[in-house]
Each structure stands twice: as C-alpha cells, then as structure tokens.
Design a protein around this motif. Structure first.
Motif, PDB file in Angstrom:
ATOM      1  N   TYR A  32       0.862  -1.178   0.000  1.00 57.49           N
ATOM      2  CA  TYR A  32       0.000   0.000   0.000  1.00 57.49           C
ATOM      3  C   TYR A  32       0.890   1.217   0.000  1.00 57.49           C
ATOM      4  O   TYR A  32       1.867   1.273   0.766  1.00 57.49           O
ATOM      5  CB  TYR A  32      -0.896  -0.013   1.242  1.00 57.49           C
ATOM      6  CG  TYR A  32      -2.137   0.837   1.109  1.00 57.49           C
ATOM      7  CD1 TYR A  32      -2.229   2.067   1.742  1.00 57.49           C
ATOM      8  CD2 TYR A  32      -3.227   0.396   0.363  1.00 57.49           C
ATOM      9  CE1 TYR A  32      -3.364   2.837   1.634  1.00 57.49           C
ATOM     10  CE2 TYR A  32      -4.370   1.161   0.236  1.00 57.49           C
ATOM     11  CZ  TYR A  32      -4.436   2.381   0.882  1.00 57.49           C
ATOM     12  OH  TYR A  32      -5.571   3.133   0.757  1.00 57.49           O
ATOM     13  N   LEU A  34       1.177   5.618  -0.352  1.00 59.78           N
ATOM     14  CA  LEU A  34       0.453   6.869  -0.117  1.00 59.78           C
ATOM     15  C   LEU A  34       1.324   8.049  -0.499  1.00 59.78           C
ATOM     16  O   LEU A  34       2.554   7.971  -0.438  1.00 59.78           O
ATOM     17  CB  LEU A  34       0.072   6.996   1.375  1.00 59.78           C
ATOM     18  CG  LEU A  34      -0.693   5.838   2.005  1.00 59.78           C
ATOM     19  CD1 LEU A  34       0.264   4.810   2.613  1.00 59.78           C
ATOM     20  CD2 LEU A  34      -1.622   6.351   3.088  1.00 59.78           C
ATOM     21  N   TYR A  36       1.697  12.122   0.587  1.00 58.64           N
ATOM     22  CA  TYR A  36       1.337  13.176   1.521  1.00 58.64           C
ATOM     23  C   TYR A  36       1.911  14.490   1.006  1.00 58.64           C
ATOM     24  O   TYR A  36       2.986  14.536   0.413  1.00 58.64           O
ATOM     25  CB  TYR A  36       1.891  12.895   2.919  1.00 58.64           C
ATOM     26  CG  TYR A  36       1.084  11.905   3.707  1.00 58.64           C
ATOM     27  CD1 TYR A  36       1.244  10.535   3.515  1.00 58.64           C
ATOM     28  CD2 TYR A  36       0.145  12.337   4.642  1.00 58.64           C
ATOM     29  CE1 TYR A  36       0.480   9.630   4.237  1.00 58.64           C
ATOM     30  CE2 TYR A  36      -0.615  11.437   5.367  1.00 58.64           C
ATOM     31  CZ  TYR A  36      -0.442  10.090   5.160  1.00 58.64           C
ATOM     32  OH  TYR A  36      -1.188   9.195   5.883  1.00 58.64           O
ATOM     33  N   LYS A  38       2.945  18.458   2.255  1.00 53.71           N
ATOM     34  CA  LYS A  38       3.267  19.187   3.475  1.00 53.71           C
ATOM     35  C   LYS A  38       3.640  20.629   3.151  1.00 53.71           C
ATOM     36  O   LYS A  38       4.577  20.890   2.401  1.00 53.71           O
ATOM     37  CB  LYS A  38       4.417  18.502   4.223  1.00 53.71           C
ATOM     38  CG  LYS A  38       4.681  19.156   5.569  1.00 53.71           C
ATOM     39  CD  LYS A  38       5.859  18.551   6.259  1.00 53.71           C
ATOM     40  CE  LYS A  38       6.116  19.244   7.582  1.00 53.71           C
ATOM     41  NZ  LYS A  38       6.283  20.706   7.442  1.00 53.71           N
ATOM     42  N   GLY A  43       1.478  20.015   9.579  1.00 52.19           N
ATOM     43  CA  GLY A  43       1.696  18.576   9.475  1.00 52.19           C
ATOM     44  C   GLY A  43       1.384  18.079   8.076  1.00 52.19           C
ATOM     45  O   GLY A  43       0.676  18.733   7.315  1.00 52.19           O
ATOM     46  N   PRO A  44       1.932  16.923   7.702  1.00 50.74           N
ATOM     47  CA  PRO A  44       1.604  16.349   6.396  1.00 50.74           C
ATOM     48  C   PRO A  44       0.111  16.049   6.307  1.00 50.74           C
ATOM     49  O   PRO A  44      -0.518  15.673   7.292  1.00 50.74           O
ATOM     50  CB  PRO A  44       2.416  15.049   6.369  1.00 50.74           C
ATOM     51  CG  PRO A  44       3.480  15.229   7.395  1.00 50.74           C
ATOM     52  CD  PRO A  44       2.886  16.095   8.448  1.00 50.74           C
ATOM     53  N   PHE A  46      -2.779  13.834   3.989  1.00 51.51           N
ATOM     54  CA  PHE A  46      -2.953  12.753   3.042  1.00 51.51           C
ATOM     55  C   PHE A  46      -3.491  13.281   1.720  1.00 51.51           C
ATOM     56  O   PHE A  46      -4.403  14.105   1.682  1.00 51.51           O
ATOM     57  CB  PHE A  46      -3.907  11.707   3.626  1.00 51.51           C
ATOM     58  CG  PHE A  46      -4.357  10.675   2.634  1.00 51.51           C
ATOM     59  CD1 PHE A  46      -5.639  10.694   2.117  1.00 51.51           C
ATOM     60  CD2 PHE A  46      -3.473   9.686   2.210  1.00 51.51           C
ATOM     61  CE1 PHE A  46      -6.051   9.747   1.200  1.00 51.51           C
ATOM     62  CE2 PHE A  46      -3.874   8.735   1.297  1.00 51.51           C
ATOM     63  CZ  PHE A  46      -5.167   8.760   0.783  1.00 51.51           C
ATOM     64  N   PHE A  89       5.651  13.836   0.118  1.00 50.37           N
ATOM     65  CA  PHE A  89       6.264  12.628   0.643  1.00 50.37           C
ATOM     66  C   PHE A  89       5.554  11.400   0.096  1.00 50.37           C
ATOM     67  O   PHE A  89       4.324  11.317   0.101  1.00 50.37           O
ATOM     68  CB  PHE A  89       6.165  12.593   2.177  1.00 50.37           C
ATOM     69  CG  PHE A  89       7.027  13.591   2.880  1.00 50.37           C
ATOM     70  CD1 PHE A  89       6.507  14.785   3.357  1.00 50.37           C
ATOM     71  CD2 PHE A  89       8.376  13.331   3.087  1.00 50.37           C
ATOM     72  CE1 PHE A  89       7.301  15.693   4.017  1.00 50.37           C
ATOM     73  CE2 PHE A  89       9.184  14.250   3.744  1.00 50.37           C
ATOM     74  CZ  PHE A  89       8.644  15.430   4.207  1.00 50.37           C
ATOM     75  N   SER A  93       3.531   1.003   3.045  1.00 46.80           N
ATOM     76  CA  SER A  93       3.134   0.207   4.191  1.00 46.80           C
ATOM     77  C   SER A  93       3.013  -1.255   3.778  1.00 46.80           C
ATOM     78  O   SER A  93       2.616  -1.553   2.648  1.00 46.80           O
ATOM     79  CB  SER A  93       1.801   0.717   4.723  1.00 46.80           C
ATOM     80  OG  SER A  93       1.319  -0.103   5.768  1.00 46.80           O
ATOM     81  N   GLY A 103       1.282  -0.910  11.693  1.00 50.21           N
ATOM     82  CA  GLY A 103       2.115  -0.256  12.677  1.00 50.21           C
ATOM     83  C   GLY A 103       2.812   0.988  12.203  1.00 50.21           C
ATOM     84  O   GLY A 103       3.037   1.876  12.987  1.00 50.21           O
ATOM     85  N   ASN A 104       3.167   1.055  10.955  1.00 56.00           N
ATOM     86  CA  ASN A 104       3.869   2.264  10.569  1.00 56.00           C
ATOM     87  C   ASN A 104       3.943   2.438   9.062  1.00 56.00           C
ATOM     88  O   ASN A 104       3.765   1.494   8.300  1.00 56.00           O
ATOM     89  CB  ASN A 104       5.272   2.280  11.149  1.00 56.00           C
ATOM     90  CG  ASN A 104       6.187   1.254  10.510  1.00 56.00           C
ATOM     91  OD1 ASN A 104       6.762   1.528   9.464  1.00 56.00           O
ATOM     92  ND2 ASN A 104       6.321   0.090  11.109  1.00 56.00           N
ATOM     93  N   LEU A 105       4.179   3.683   8.680  1.00 58.55           N
ATOM     94  CA  LEU A 105       4.455   4.026   7.295  1.00 58.55           C
ATOM     95  C   LEU A 105       5.941   4.310   7.170  1.00 58.55           C
ATOM     96  O   LEU A 105       6.539   4.924   8.045  1.00 58.55           O
ATOM     97  CB  LEU A 105       3.664   5.271   6.889  1.00 58.55           C
ATOM     98  CG  LEU A 105       2.133   5.159   6.878  1.00 58.55           C
ATOM     99  CD1 LEU A 105       1.512   6.527   6.656  1.00 58.55           C
ATOM    100  CD2 LEU A 105       1.690   4.182   5.803  1.00 58.55           C
ATOM    101  N   PHE A 107       8.511   6.441   5.092  1.00 59.38           N
ATOM    102  CA  PHE A 107       8.484   7.624   4.243  1.00 59.38           C
ATOM    103  C   PHE A 107       9.770   7.795   3.462  1.00 59.38           C
ATOM    104  O   PHE A 107      10.856   7.434   3.928  1.00 59.38           O
ATOM    105  CB  PHE A 107       8.270   8.871   5.102  1.00 59.38           C
ATOM    106  CG  PHE A 107       6.868   9.073   5.580  1.00 59.38           C
ATOM    107  CD1 PHE A 107       6.417   8.440   6.724  1.00 59.38           C
ATOM    108  CD2 PHE A 107       5.993   9.903   4.891  1.00 59.38           C
ATOM    109  CE1 PHE A 107       5.107   8.626   7.169  1.00 59.38           C
ATOM    110  CE2 PHE A 107       4.695  10.100   5.325  1.00 59.38           C
ATOM    111  CZ  PHE A 107       4.253   9.456   6.468  1.00 59.38           C
ATOM    112  N   GLY A 108       9.620   8.392   2.285  1.00 57.84           N
ATOM    113  CA  GLY A 108      10.781   8.895   1.560  1.00 57.84           C
ATOM    114  C   GLY A 108      11.197  10.231   2.146  1.00 57.84           C
ATOM    115  O   GLY A 108      10.565  10.754   3.059  1.00 57.84           O
ATOM    116  N   LYS A 109      12.274  10.811   1.580  1.00 60.68           N
ATOM    117  CA  LYS A 109      12.797  12.060   2.113  1.00 60.68           C
ATOM    118  C   LYS A 109      12.023  13.279   1.638  1.00 60.68           C
ATOM    119  O   LYS A 109      12.214  14.370   2.158  1.00 60.68           O
ATOM    120  CB  LYS A 109      14.266  12.205   1.724  1.00 60.68           C
ATOM    121  CG  LYS A 109      15.167  11.184   2.383  1.00 60.68           C
ATOM    122  CD  LYS A 109      16.627  11.426   2.025  1.00 60.68           C
ATOM    123  CE  LYS A 109      17.523  10.391   2.685  1.00 60.68           C
ATOM    124  NZ  LYS A 109      18.953  10.608   2.364  1.00 60.68           N
TER     125      LYS A 109
END
Lengths: 117, 112
Positions: A32, A34, A36, A38, A43-44, A46, A89, A93, A103-105, A107-109
């Motif tokens: 999955y 996503l 984002y 920012k 905050g980022p 979706f 970003f 997942s 539990g977590n995503l 992320f790229g930089k």
C-alpha cells in the motif's frame, strides 16, 4: 538502507503544466502506497493512495501510477497550480493479509515542488 | 477542537533535561504514531501504539519513552534530551483497518 526513495529533492514546474513526482521502493512486502503533501509549519496531509492490486488511482487533478515490477510509483498533478507548491512525501506500508495499519508508514525524504505562475 | 493536536508547538530545552511532548486526538483512532522530521531524512518513526497500553518501537526509538494509558493521548518523553534530538516531531493517528494517517501540526523542539 532506505526502503523508500525519492531521488529528486526538488522540482520546478510552470503553472498549468504537468508535475511528475517519482518514488522507488525496495521492500517487496509493501502493498500500500500513499502520497502526503506538506506545507511549511504544518503537518503532512494525506493526498492519495494506491493498493498494490491496482496500477492507477485517480482523484481530480492527482493520479498515482504503480509499476510493481519496477518497484516504482509516480504522482502526476495536472494541471499544476501555484497552491500545489509544497513538499510531497511518498510513503509505503506492508499491511499484510488482514489489511489495515501494520504499525507504521515508511516515508521517503520528500520532493519540494515549486509551481511558478 | 476535533482532530489531532500537539502541544507545545515550540519548545526550547537544555541538554540533559526531561521534556514531554503531548498528543491528543478526538477521533478514538486506535493507532497512534510519533515521527520526527529532519533535513535529509524525511519522516522517521519513533514509536507507535496499536491501542491503549500497547506500544512498540519504530525505526529510531533510542532516547525516547512513550505511554498510552488512554486511547486519546500518546505523550512522547525525552528522558535526557540531547542536541541530536533537535527536530520537528509529528504525532499521527489512524483508524484500525485504515492506512491513511492523520497528522498533528508538529512540535519544533530545540535542545541547546
């Protein structure tokens, strides 16, 4: 080792043209993805997502393409608007068989998009 | 206000001090997360929680402690702050069964 890579730190595009933001991943367990957006001092938020069972998802001006064999996804913004100027970003997942958050995503930089009027 | 809120928005603390960053959400989301954002690193997961009293480490947990006694709150504590913990911290939450996380506005922490 980075599992999600956004190799372009910045991108500049003219208003009305297409913006293409790229993302590569290395972990084949990711199912999955996503995007984002920012703005500074916020905050980022979706933007759009895609499941690994699809190769395209569209929402208005935003389309995400997924190429599983290449482990590559891209976000297309058409037409680009000055208000799209932000850091984007890519995130991934591994939701697993039961779906939902595992539990977590990861992320790229991020890629800073500037849309010039 | 509804949503996810972080406090304080800005904090300056001294090396060695304990500092707690607060996160509160009103959606009753089961999952909550703490990320830090640093130049050149993007967003990195510190800790997350699947439900009250259930927490787990993320990518960069060292030097941080979390607790989750109530579903709506997920505080992050730096037990002895170091300069390397100067960063912008984001709290996020998701519904169980969803992957789209909602983020707070962030806390900019400076350790001097």
């Amino acid at each position: 080792d980075q599992q999600v890579k956004q190799n372009s730190p910045s991108l500049s595009v003219q208003e009305g043209r297409i913006s293409i933001l790229n993302c590569d991943y290395t972990n084949s367990m990711f199912d999955y993805f996503l995007w984002y957006k920012k703005y500074p001092a916020e905050g980022p938020t979706f933007l759009i997502s895609i499941s690994s069972i699809k190769d395209k998802n569209e929402d208005g001006r935003f389309t995400v393409f997924l190429n599983k064999s290449a482990k590559h996804l891209s976000l297309h913004i058409v037409p680009s608007q000055p208000g799209d100027s932000a850091v984007y970003f890519c995130a991934a997942s591994a939701r697993g068989f039961y779906g939902g958050s595992q539990g977590n995503l990861i992320f790229g930089k991020g890629t800073k998009l500037s849309v010039k009027p | 206000d509804a949503g996810i809120t972080q406090s304080p928005r800005y904090k300056i603390t001294e090396t060695g001090r304990q500092v707690t960053l607060m996160c509160h959400q009103t959606w009753s989301h089961s999952y909550m997360f703490w990320y830090r954002q640093d130049l050149g690193h993007g967003l990195r997961l510190i800790y997350y929680s699947a439900a009250a009293d259930i927490t787990d480490k993320g990518e960069v947990p060292d030097g941080y402690v979390v607790s989750r006694s109530k579903t709506e709150n997920f505080p992050l504590t730096l037990e002895s702050a170091t300069r390397s913990q100067t960063s912008v911290y984001f709290c996020a939450s998701t519904l169980s069964g969803s992957t789209e996380a909602f983020f707070g506005q962030g806390t900019r922490l400076t350790v001097v």
